[in-house]
Design a protein around this motif. Sequence first.
Motif, PDB file in Angstrom:
ATOM      1  N   THR B 192       0.833  -1.202   0.000  1.00 32.16           N
ATOM      2  CA  THR B 192       0.000   0.000   0.000  1.00 32.16           C
ATOM      3  C   THR B 192       0.866   1.249   0.000  1.00 32.16           C
ATOM      4  O   THR B 192       1.914   1.279   0.651  1.00 32.16           O
ATOM      5  CB  THR B 192      -0.918  -0.024   1.238  1.00 32.16           C
ATOM      6  OG1 THR B 192      -1.915  -1.026   1.056  1.00 32.16           O
ATOM      7  CG2 THR B 192      -1.599   1.320   1.462  1.00 32.16           C
ATOM      8  N   SER B 193       0.424   2.269  -0.735  1.00 32.63           N
ATOM      9  CA  SER B 193       1.061   3.580  -0.717  1.00 32.63           C
ATOM     10  C   SER B 193       2.490   3.483  -1.263  1.00 32.63           C
ATOM     11  O   SER B 193       2.670   3.045  -2.404  1.00 32.63           O
ATOM     12  CB  SER B 193       1.009   4.157   0.697  1.00 32.63           C
ATOM     13  OG  SER B 193       1.331   5.523   0.699  1.00 32.63           O
ATOM     14  N   ALA B 194       3.500   3.833  -0.473  1.00 40.87           N
ATOM     15  CA  ALA B 194       4.867   3.666  -0.946  1.00 40.87           C
ATOM     16  C   ALA B 194       5.162   2.199  -1.247  1.00 40.87           C
ATOM     17  O   ALA B 194       5.951   1.890  -2.151  1.00 40.87           O
ATOM     18  CB  ALA B 194       5.853   4.192   0.091  1.00 40.87           C
ATOM     19  N   GLY B 195       4.524   1.299  -0.531  1.00 39.55           N
ATOM     20  CA  GLY B 195       4.727  -0.129  -0.805  1.00 39.55           C
ATOM     21  C   GLY B 195       4.231  -0.523  -2.183  1.00 39.55           C
ATOM     22  O   GLY B 195       4.827  -1.382  -2.851  1.00 39.55           O
ATOM     23  N   ALA B 196       3.149   0.098  -2.622  1.00 39.89           N
ATOM     24  CA  ALA B 196       2.640  -0.158  -3.972  1.00 39.89           C
ATOM     25  C   ALA B 196       3.518   0.518  -5.019  1.00 39.89           C
ATOM     26  O   ALA B 196       3.829  -0.065  -6.058  1.00 39.89           O
ATOM     27  CB  ALA B 196       1.202   0.332  -4.083  1.00 39.89           C
ATOM     28  N   GLY B 197       3.935   1.755  -4.717  1.00 42.26           N
ATOM     29  CA  GLY B 197       4.838   2.439  -5.640  1.00 42.26           C
ATOM     30  C   GLY B 197       6.135   1.672  -5.801  1.00 42.26           C
ATOM     31  O   GLY B 197       6.653   1.507  -6.916  1.00 42.26           O
ATOM     32  N   LEU B 198       6.657   1.163  -4.684  1.00 42.94           N
ATOM     33  CA  LEU B 198       7.905   0.393  -4.724  1.00 42.94           C
ATOM     34  C   LEU B 198       7.716  -0.920  -5.495  1.00 42.94           C
ATOM     35  O   LEU B 198       8.637  -1.381  -6.170  1.00 42.94           O
ATOM     36  CB  LEU B 198       8.385   0.129  -3.292  1.00 42.94           C
ATOM     37  CG  LEU B 198       9.681  -0.640  -3.099  1.00 42.94           C
ATOM     38  CD1 LEU B 198      10.845  -0.012  -3.871  1.00 42.94           C
ATOM     39  CD2 LEU B 198      10.033  -0.746  -1.606  1.00 42.94           C
TER      40      LEU B 198
END
Lengths: 347, 347
Positions: B192-198
């Motif tokens: 989610t969030s930065a985790g999804a971007g990463l």
Amino acid sequence: MRLRSYPLMFVSIMTFPLIVASALAAEGDWTIGSRTLPAPVAGSEALRISISSTPAPNVAMASQPVDDATLTTMGAPKSLDLKALGKSAGVTITKDTIAGVKVYHVKPDRIAPEHTNHLFVHLHGGGYVLGGGDSSVTEAVVVAASSGISAVSIDYRMPPEAPFPAAVDDTIAVYREVLKTRQPGQIAIGGTSAGAGLSFAATHQMKSLNLPVPGAIFAGTPWADLTKTSDTLYSLEGIDRILVSYDGLVESLALFYADGQDLKNPLISPLYGEFDGFPPTILVSGTRDMFLSDTVRVHRKLRDVGVVADLHVFEGLSHAGYLVVEGSPESISTFQEVSMFLKTHLK
Amino acid sequence: MRLRSYPLMFVSIMTFPLIVASALAAEGDWTIGSRTLPAPVAGSEALRISISSTPAPNVAMASQPVDDATLTTMGAPKSLDLKALGKSAGVTITKDTIAGVKVYHVKPDRIAPEHTNHLFVHLHGGGYVLGGGDSSVTEAVVVAASSGISAVSIDYRMPPEAPFPAAVDDTIAVYREVLKTRQPGQIAIGGTSAGAGLSFAATHQMKSLNLPVPGAIFAGTPWADLTKTSDTLYSLEGIDRILVSYDGLVESLALFYADGQDLKNPLISPLYGEFDGFPPTILVSGTRDMFLSDTVRVHRKLRDVGVVADLHVFEGLSHAGYLVVEGSPESISTFQEVSMFLKTHLK
């Protein structure tokens, strides 16, 4: 599938903004401050230019109710040069009546091989009051041309002569006739705004009447809930350059159409119906669309009962924005998705 | 497929609000007035109660930059009782290192038959600065428990010690090891969030390194563009109760992570990369999510190159709202969709 309750484990990720939040609001409603909104940088150039040359929506003016006489004047059918329209789009348009209902046949010059026996039943938008007459066929022309599918666009009756349930009745009457020469899986139904809402309402009615449902639905930014319930009716007021506000024209249209009936009747606000047994549905909205919430709420209703339902949301688009900026990438992508969806799901 | 230009045929449907619009704005930017925003009536009761008991976001306070020292303090890893957390969720959590990178293994008590040989590689959120340590595993626990899939959650290095590209490097290092015992199609990646971007950034990097991409991606409200470009960063400022404003913490996190590198580097803002060859991707957002635009812009990028990509938008949810109100219908539906998506697309 199991999903146990999980404790407050996201605190370290999620509480940071609450650290800087102010004291508790008194009653739960939030006052949201004014802001400056640039044209969407990540939208297409065509969209950005169109939005930049549009004035900021005037909520105060747009939220004035519109009386029935004015609505009637606004809803007077417009004539179009159908021959020229057809020629420019690569389709042939002919007027007809089916089961006593006025319709337009739209036949593309080139029918896609997948769609030889398929038909798109189109229902126009315009809040169940506007958009009738020749202009009712325009979206059907785009779908027919871009998908290579024959279409019939229903110029259903509207107020003041024929409020609810005339639009539903006319749709069902035409659909019954269409079913005489085609399998339900060969038929798609759809449209934009009220046309999408009416597609859902008609499908509810088909279920009530034990008619087979069509093979696919195209629901462009559906007016699925005619009450002022959806979140984006509030959050995107004045940001959606087409609808601008629920409180003026939109509510006036709802009341004129419903003619005293309960707005939460599932044949008026189809969101309140049951969606089991619905066919695969493609839904389209935009980040500035006041009916974004209507769109995603229907999407969830469909998904919650296991219906195949594809959602597409376009950056910076207001309500029905894919119909407003002709030839824009957003418009082309919308109808490409519709085309692929119909080719995948019609039998 | 053919889509000819179509003339101004929607005028009769679409111009009605323009009738009541005011004079042209001078320069294209719009000033949007303040408004009252009720808690979303059509959200779940749990969500409504949670929002009603939250103060209206304070944009003035939230838009203050946060200095690196404060970010470092905020990002200090938190310890959790992993045994209790695992027990409550029906999983076993164990710490480990893979290729020198700190990870958490999450093994559900009941592995779904479809997922016997599958692995979910999880990347936590928190703007590439927050959410590390034990708390990094929490979302992986939910996915593992709800989907019945084993997971490994990567506690990737972060600033101040290790800014970009350490997070990408650590993800790739673990992924290379995982590939030694599993086919790529047996692996999902997400967060989610930065985790999804990463997850997106790492997939770009896999393509650059000629590594096979995984079989599926879960991108919950991805931070896909670290610049202030997306429409909803403006339109939903102060309406998203988690992010509140780009100008404060969010931008500070972006700059701290990027460490002087160009924010439009596709390994930092993966939206600017090429998405051909990406695996099937499920994306989740909400109508109050300031990263709604990031989410739908990535969705369009994926769809434009023909990638299977399913979009889900929840009524009334702010950024990562499915992680905030535990056990809410919105949260349960999110992880049910993720579970179905993984079961459909992993090999």
